[in-house]
Design a protein around this motif. Structure first.
Motif, mmCIF file in Angstrom:
data_model
loop_
_atom_site.group_PDB
_atom_site.id
_atom_site.type_symbol
_atom_site.label_atom_id
_atom_site.label_comp_id
_atom_site.label_asym_id
_atom_site.label_seq_id
_atom_site.Cartn_x
_atom_site.Cartn_y
_atom_site.Cartn_z
ATOM 1 N N ALA A 47 6.554 37.654 46.673
ATOM 2 C CA ALA A 47 6.400 37.358 45.257
ATOM 3 C C ALA A 47 4.985 36.846 45.024
ATOM 4 C CB ALA A 47 7.416 36.319 44.812
ATOM 5 N N VAL A 48 4.504 36.999 43.810
ATOM 6 C CA VAL A 48 3.182 36.492 43.430
ATOM 7 C C VAL A 48 3.341 35.666 42.164
ATOM 8 C CG1 VAL A 48 0.810 37.049 42.793
ATOM 9 C CG2 VAL A 48 2.030 38.498 44.449
ATOM 10 N N LEU A 49 2.947 34.393 42.266
ATOM 11 C CA LEU A 49 2.953 33.496 41.116
ATOM 12 C C LEU A 49 1.533 33.336 40.605
ATOM 13 C CD1 LEU A 49 5.287 30.643 42.452
ATOM 14 C CD2 LEU A 49 5.937 32.704 41.190
ATOM 15 N N ALA A 50 1.378 33.286 39.291
ATOM 16 C CA ALA A 50 0.098 32.981 38.663
ATOM 17 C C ALA A 50 0.170 31.581 38.070
ATOM 18 C CB ALA A 50 -0.225 34.001 37.578
ATOM 19 N N VAL A 51 -0.862 30.801 38.313
ATOM 20 C CA VAL A 51 -0.964 29.469 37.727
ATOM 21 C C VAL A 51 -2.195 29.478 36.834
ATOM 22 C CG1 VAL A 51 -0.912 26.996 38.165
ATOM 23 C CG2 VAL A 51 -0.009 28.575 39.884
ATOM 24 N N MET A 94 -3.517 32.764 48.984
ATOM 25 C CA MET A 94 -4.019 32.245 47.708
ATOM 26 C C MET A 94 -5.363 32.868 47.371
ATOM 27 S SD MET A 94 -4.716 28.178 46.924
ATOM 28 C CE MET A 94 -5.849 27.989 48.325
ATOM 29 N N TRP A 95 -5.551 33.228 46.115
ATOM 30 C CA TRP A 95 -6.845 33.698 45.629
ATOM 31 C C TRP A 95 -6.967 33.363 44.148
ATOM 32 C CZ3 TRP A 95 -2.693 36.728 46.739
ATOM 33 C CH2 TRP A 95 -2.196 37.573 45.754
ATOM 34 N N ARG A 96 -8.152 33.560 43.611
ATOM 35 C CA ARG A 96 -8.445 33.115 42.251
ATOM 36 C C ARG A 96 -9.001 34.259 41.429
ATOM 37 N NH1 ARG A 96 -11.515 27.383 41.315
ATOM 38 N NH2 ARG A 96 -11.045 27.093 39.096
ATOM 39 N N GLY A 97 -8.468 34.423 40.239
ATOM 40 C CA GLY A 97 -9.028 35.356 39.282
ATOM 41 C C GLY A 97 -9.810 34.617 38.220
ATOM 42 N N SER A 98 -10.229 35.319 37.187
ATOM 43 C CA SER A 98 -11.039 34.698 36.145
ATOM 44 C C SER A 98 -10.256 33.686 35.324
ATOM 45 C CB SER A 98 -11.619 35.774 35.227
ATOM 46 O OG SER A 98 -10.563 36.540 34.638
ATOM 47 N N GLU A 99 -8.923 33.850 35.255
ATOM 48 C CA GLU A 99 -8.117 32.968 34.408
ATOM 49 C C GLU A 99 -6.987 32.273 35.154
ATOM 50 O OE1 GLU A 99 -6.728 35.313 31.170
ATOM 51 O OE2 GLU A 99 -8.728 35.594 30.282
ATOM 52 N N SER A 100 -6.685 32.676 36.380
ATOM 53 C CA SER A 100 -5.519 32.148 37.080
ATOM 54 C C SER A 100 -5.798 31.994 38.565
ATOM 55 C CB SER A 100 -4.305 33.083 36.906
ATOM 56 O OG SER A 100 -4.001 33.285 35.541
ATOM 57 N N VAL A 101 -5.034 31.121 39.191
ATOM 58 C CA VAL A 101 -4.943 31.063 40.638
ATOM 59 C C VAL A 101 -3.633 31.744 41.024
ATOM 60 C CG1 VAL A 101 -4.824 29.577 42.667
ATOM 61 C CG2 VAL A 101 -6.223 28.904 40.711
ATOM 62 N N PHE A 102 -3.688 32.619 42.024
ATOM 63 C CA PHE A 102 -2.517 33.387 42.433
ATOM 64 C C PHE A 102 -2.007 32.887 43.779
ATOM 65 C CE2 PHE A 102 -4.913 36.074 39.557
ATOM 66 C CZ PHE A 102 -3.916 36.544 38.707
ATOM 67 N N LEU A 103 -0.693 32.776 43.880
ATOM 68 C CA LEU A 103 -0.025 32.313 45.093
ATOM 69 C C LEU A 103 0.984 33.365 45.522
ATOM 70 C CD1 LEU A 103 0.799 28.646 43.964
ATOM 71 C CD2 LEU A 103 -1.180 29.391 45.311
ATOM 72 N N GLN A 104 0.779 33.938 46.693
ATOM 73 C CA GLN A 104 1.738 34.896 47.245
ATOM 74 C C GLN A 104 2.603 34.169 48.272
ATOM 75 O OE1 GLN A 104 0.206 38.736 48.603
ATOM 76 N NE2 GLN A 104 1.626 38.630 50.324
ATOM 77 N N LEU A 105 3.914 34.359 48.175
ATOM 78 C CA LEU A 105 4.847 33.672 49.055
ATOM 79 C C LEU A 105 6.078 34.528 49.259
ATOM 80 C CD1 LEU A 105 6.748 30.883 47.074
ATOM 81 C CD2 LEU A 105 5.394 32.670 45.969
ATOM 82 N N ALA A 106 6.944 34.102 50.177
ATOM 83 C CA ALA A 106 8.172 34.838 50.456
ATOM 84 C C ALA A 106 9.034 34.902 49.195
ATOM 85 C CB ALA A 106 8.942 34.165 51.590
ATOM 86 N N ARG A 107 9.539 36.081 48.896
ATOM 87 C CA ARG A 107 10.310 36.281 47.672
ATOM 88 C C ARG A 107 11.567 35.408 47.632
ATOM 89 N NH1 ARG A 107 10.169 40.083 43.859
ATOM 90 N NH2 ARG A 107 8.705 41.377 45.030
ATOM 91 N N ASP A 108 12.179 35.147 48.796
ATOM 92 C CA ASP A 108 13.461 34.435 48.776
ATOM 93 C C ASP A 108 13.331 32.953 48.432
ATOM 94 O OD1 ASP A 108 12.385 33.561 51.175
ATOM 95 O OD2 ASP A 108 14.076 34.180 52.419
ATOM 96 N N ILE A 109 12.113 32.411 48.417
ATOM 97 C CA ILE A 109 11.943 31.017 48.018
ATOM 98 C C ILE A 109 11.151 30.867 46.732
ATOM 99 C CG2 ILE A 109 12.147 30.179 50.391
ATOM 100 C CD1 ILE A 109 9.104 29.786 50.418
ATOM 101 N N ALA A 110 10.669 31.956 46.169
ATOM 102 C CA ALA A 110 9.745 31.873 45.038
ATOM 103 C C ALA A 110 10.347 31.218 43.801
ATOM 104 C CB ALA A 110 9.202 33.259 44.697
ATOM 105 N N PRO A 111 11.548 31.592 43.339
ATOM 106 C CA PRO A 111 12.055 30.967 42.108
ATOM 107 C C PRO A 111 12.205 29.450 42.229
ATOM 108 C CG PRO A 111 13.277 32.975 42.593
ATOM 109 C CD PRO A 111 12.437 32.678 43.797
ATOM 110 N N ALA A 112 12.748 28.984 43.348
ATOM 111 C CA ALA A 112 12.935 27.541 43.525
ATOM 112 C C ALA A 112 11.602 26.826 43.635
ATOM 113 C CB ALA A 112 13.795 27.271 44.764
ATOM 114 N N LEU A 113 10.605 27.434 44.325
ATOM 115 C CA LEU A 113 9.289 26.806 44.447
ATOM 116 C C LEU A 113 8.580 26.749 43.102
ATOM 117 C CD1 LEU A 113 7.477 25.609 46.713
ATOM 118 C CD2 LEU A 113 9.645 26.611 47.462
ATOM 119 N N GLN A 114 8.696 27.814 42.329
ATOM 120 C CA GLN A 114 8.075 27.804 41.005
ATOM 121 C C GLN A 114 8.676 26.690 40.152
ATOM 122 O OE1 GLN A 114 8.097 31.570 38.939
ATOM 123 N NE2 GLN A 114 7.612 30.635 36.974
#
Length: 349
Positions: A47-51, A94-114
């Motif tokens: 999964a990829v989360l944007a912050v 982890m990497w950074r775009g112009s407007e967000s920081v992106f976090l890639q993590l295991a899909r099975d923990i992504a909803p709870a971590l978010q």
């Protein structure tokens, strides 16, 4: 995304039966030798989360084990999120775009971590969102990777843990393996589908299991649901991979992680092994000379194309050195230790 899954299925992908869209393989598990020659993998277990927001980097800097405030637009980093006791709840690319920081993590923990991280935002100007729904992840590696990607991108990231943006999407270079670079391409489904025929003709098509096998041989761990809160970062070699910055400010668990580093409290590391049996993350392993208690735990595993799995296994240093370790019990299937791609160095952890 459904169209992408349907397309992969038409190309021979084996889709999971649970409707998740997970693609483990394309009919058979690839061997390490096949990966080394060149492969393209549909990565479906991430999964990829944007912050986003004015305070996104500062907020994450105060939560994660690595420096986020000084993360450059061309950088890719590993980072961990720990409990107050220093145990990893998640590991990120982890990497950074112009407007967000992106976090890639295991899909099975992504909803709870978010959800958990969002609880601590409070008044900070930072907002979490799912960035993975509109993109697909392709993993490309092995000896043929550069030649296959150059016609598409023109130029590639020059070093591991670097990135470029391109009209076709974002291209991350991650840890090398088998003496060759590896890349993750975050693309729209349309771009990925247009590129797949050429990539699959030049490289071996594969699924997420092959990408995980390449990560294992690169020595890069990932925390999943079965291993949350099991490891201090050093137990999985995370600081050796640049996933911990010991000069940044406080974050949850920082005191424990720093004490482990500088006072030498740990006596455990993660090693690479092959096991001639099914095994999964969270399974325990036992040393023959201490059969009554586990000496370690599987961090990640993936089919190795030879009927068993290759795995990253966290265990006592003494067990790594002696090498007489077994799956499930002291009389279980033996682990055969393989060379790590980097030294388990220096510190008497």
């Amino acid at each position: 995304m459904n169209n992408w899954n349907e397309y992969l299925s038409s190309q021979g992908a084996q889709l999971a039966t649970d409707g998740s869209g997970h693609v483990p393989d394309f009919g058979h598990a690839l061997t390490a030798a096949e990966l080394a020659s060149g492969f393209v993998a549909a990565i479906t277990d991430q999964a990829v989360l944007a912050v986003s927001g004015d305070d996104a980097a500062t907020f994450l800097h105060n939560q994660l084990s690595n420096d986020v405030e000084h993360l450059g637009l061309a950088d890719v980093r590993l980072a961990g999120y720990c409990t107050p006791k220093g145990r990893l709840q998640a590991t990120f690319l982890m990497w950074r775009g112009s407007e967000s920081v992106f976090l890639q993590l295991a899909r099975d923990i992504a909803p709870a971590l978010q959800k958990r991280l969002s609880m601590f935002v409070l008044r900070a100007k930072a907002k979490f969102s799912d960035a993975g729904g509109a993109m697909v992840l392709l993993g490309i590696g092995g000896a043929g990777a550069e030649a296959a990607l150059l016609p598409l991108f023109g130029a590639l990231p020059a070093t591991p843990y670097a990135r470029i943006d391109h009209p076709l999407g974002t291209l991350l270079r991650v840890a090398d393996v088998f003496g060759a670079p590896r890349y993750q391409w975050l693309a729209t489904p349309e771009a990925a589908q247009a590129a797949w025929p050429a990539l699959a003709s030049a490289l071996r098509p594969a699924g997420a299991d092959a990408w995980r096998l390449s990560e294992i041989h690169a020595g890069v761990p990932q925390v999943t649901l079965r291993t949350q809160e099991q490891f201090v970062p050093q137990m999985v070699n995370f600081e050796l991979l640049g996933g911990v910055n010991f000069k940044k400010g406080c974050y949850p668990g920082q005191e424990i992680v720093a004490r482990s580093q500088y006072l030498g409290k740990l006596k455990r590391r993660t090693a690479l092994a092959t096991i001639n049996a099914p095994a999964q993350a969270g399974d325990e392993v036992f040393a023959a000379d201490d059969p009554d208690q586990p000496c370690g735990m599987i961090v990640n595993s993936a089919p190795n194309g030879a009927g068993g799995v290759d795995a990253l296994v966290e265990m006592k240093l003494a067990a790594i050195e002696q090498g007489n370790v077994h799956l499930g019990s002291a009389s279980g299937v033996p682990l055969r230790m393989l060379p790590m791609p980097y030294a388990l160095d220096a510190l008497d952890l």
